[in-house]
Design an enzyme around this catalytic site. Structure first.
Site, PDB file in Angstrom:
ATOM      1  N   CYS A   1      69.955 101.454  60.627  1.00  0.00           N
ATOM      2  CA  CYS A   1      70.008 101.458  59.171  1.00  0.00           C
ATOM      3  C   CYS A   1      70.367 102.974  58.681  1.00  0.00           C
ATOM      4  O   CYS A   1      71.637 103.283  58.948  1.00  0.00           O
ATOM      5  CB  CYS A   1      68.821 101.074  58.296  1.00  0.00           C
ATOM      6  SG  CYS A   1      68.904 100.878  56.634  1.00  0.00           S
TER       7      CYS A   1
ATOM      8  N   HIS B   1      68.002  95.878  60.972  1.00  0.00           N
ATOM      9  CA  HIS B   1      66.630  96.385  61.363  1.00  0.00           C
ATOM     10  C   HIS B   1      66.145  95.202  62.576  1.00  0.00           C
ATOM     11  O   HIS B   1      65.447  94.360  62.039  1.00  0.00           O
ATOM     12  CB  HIS B   1      65.519  96.346  60.172  1.00  0.00           C
ATOM     13  CG  HIS B   1      65.717  97.456  59.062  1.00  0.00           C
ATOM     14  ND1 HIS B   1      64.938  98.659  59.131  1.00  0.00           N
ATOM     15  CD2 HIS B   1      66.487  97.628  57.864  1.00  0.00           C
ATOM     16  CE1 HIS B   1      65.400  99.364  58.241  1.00  0.00           C
ATOM     17  NE2 HIS B   1      66.296  98.759  57.534  1.00  0.00           N
TER      18      HIS B   1
ATOM     19  N   GLU C   1      64.112  95.974  64.489  1.00  0.00           N
ATOM     20  CA  GLU C   1      62.738  95.907  64.929  1.00  0.00           C
ATOM     21  C   GLU C   1      62.151  94.896  64.175  1.00  0.00           C
ATOM     22  O   GLU C   1      60.927  94.666  64.160  1.00  0.00           O
ATOM     23  CB  GLU C   1      62.060  97.540  64.381  1.00  0.00           C
ATOM     24  CG  GLU C   1      62.081  97.629  63.068  1.00  0.00           C
ATOM     25  CD  GLU C   1      63.238  98.308  62.176  1.00  0.00           C
ATOM     26  OE1 GLU C   1      63.156  98.645  61.050  1.00  0.00           O
ATOM     27  OE2 GLU C   1      64.145  97.910  62.616  1.00  0.00           O
TER      28      GLU C   1
END
Length: 308
Positions: free
Chosen positions: A177, A277, A279
């Site tokens: 990001c 993202h 994650e």
């Protein structure tokens, strides 16, 4: 409007930056004892603090698992009775690294000087520039948009310094990001400060901490395409995006609006940045695993270079 800005290829990604952007090893003993004095400063001999130190200084945690540094926030935080400045990072980031086989180390912003940057990079095998608040638009020659976050100059300077040092060393880098934007601006690129002004919708950031899932399409022949295939649905939360692409970078993914969603540096060194993202999708560790594998390779090369 087509946002897939013309890419620049052929520039030197390690050229001097604009002035405004400058800003113990385990030997089988107790890993928590004080290090030998000779290990305290990789620049004590007057050399270049950003070059790789002797391989014997590289991993205080041993060579079996690569050490991955993740940049972090430094913000005012309330916890219990305290209301204090604190360094932190959402756990999903370092869980992605540990689940992929690495050891995660957090790197909150601190004063930048060549020695501190060199000391940090000497302890790492890979670097993740994580998500967070918007970059100061002054870094790419613009005035702030009303929707742009209040600047965090300390974090900006810290991440630019770590990134440039990592690139000089050939260290693997993953941007997430904001990290994609840091990579792009560090190499001379610019940003769209507020996508809704251009696209007419807020589909890339729903707000209130809700991640939007968007389809992205990869560019054939890129590292990213090799990792995730031709397309993927990814979790997004960003209102800014890449405008002009930094020197040497190639666009490796776009979305249906033409927004650039990933960049990478061609070549043998793993340098990849995604606007989404990963994650937030830890059932898919392909990007984290690729970084950790690259970090293991980097660690191995440093070990082989050690004088016998």
């Amino acid at each position: 409007m087509d946002l897939s800005a013309s890419r620049s290829d052929g520039g030197d990604p390690l050229r001097p930056a604009s002035p405004r952007l400058r800003s113990p090893v385990s030997d089988g003993g107790d890993p928590l004892r004080p290090a030998s004095p000779r290990l305290r400063s990789p620049v004590s001999d007057g050399g270049d603090p950003l070059r790789p130190a002797s391989p014997r200084l590289r991993s205080p945690l041993g060579a079996s698992r690569p050490v991955v540094g993740l940049t972090a926030y430094l913000e005012q935080v309330r916890t219990g009775v305290w209301d204090i400045p604190a360094g932190y990072l959402p756990a999903d980031y370092f869980e992605g690294i540990t689940m992929a086989g690495g050891v995660a180390v957090l790197l909150p912003p601190q004063p930048v000087d060549p020695e501190s940057v060199g000391c940090v990079l000497d302890s790492l095998h890979a670097l993740v520039i994580t998500g967070g608040y918007d970059l100061d638009p002054a870094a790419y020659g613009q005035e702030p948009h009303p929707a742009t976050d209040h600047p965090r100059p300390g974090r900006d300077a810290w991440e630019f310094a770590l990134l440039r040092g990592a690139l000089q060393r050939g260290m693997p880098v993953l941007g997430i990001c904001r990290g994609t934007q840091v990579l792009n601006v560090a190499l001379g690129g610019t940003l769209h400060q507020h996508l809704p002004d251009i696209l007419g919708h807020s589909g890339h950031r729903a707000g209130n901490g809700v991640f939007t899932r968007l389809p992205v399409h990869t560019a054939s022949g890129t590292r990213l395409a090799e990792l995730i295939g031709e397309s993927a649905d990814v979790p997004c939360y960003h209102h800014q995006a890449i405008d002009q692409v930094g020197e040497g970078l190639v666009v490796s993914a776009v979305d249906v609006d033409g927004v650039i969603e990933a960049l990478e540096l061609p070549g043998d060194t793993f340098v990849l940045a995604v606007q989404w993202h990963p994650e937030k999708s830890l059932d898919d560790l392909r990007l984290f695993k690729a970084l950790v594998d690259a970090a293991s390779g980097y660690a191995g090369r440093q070990s082989q270079a050690e004088p016998r």
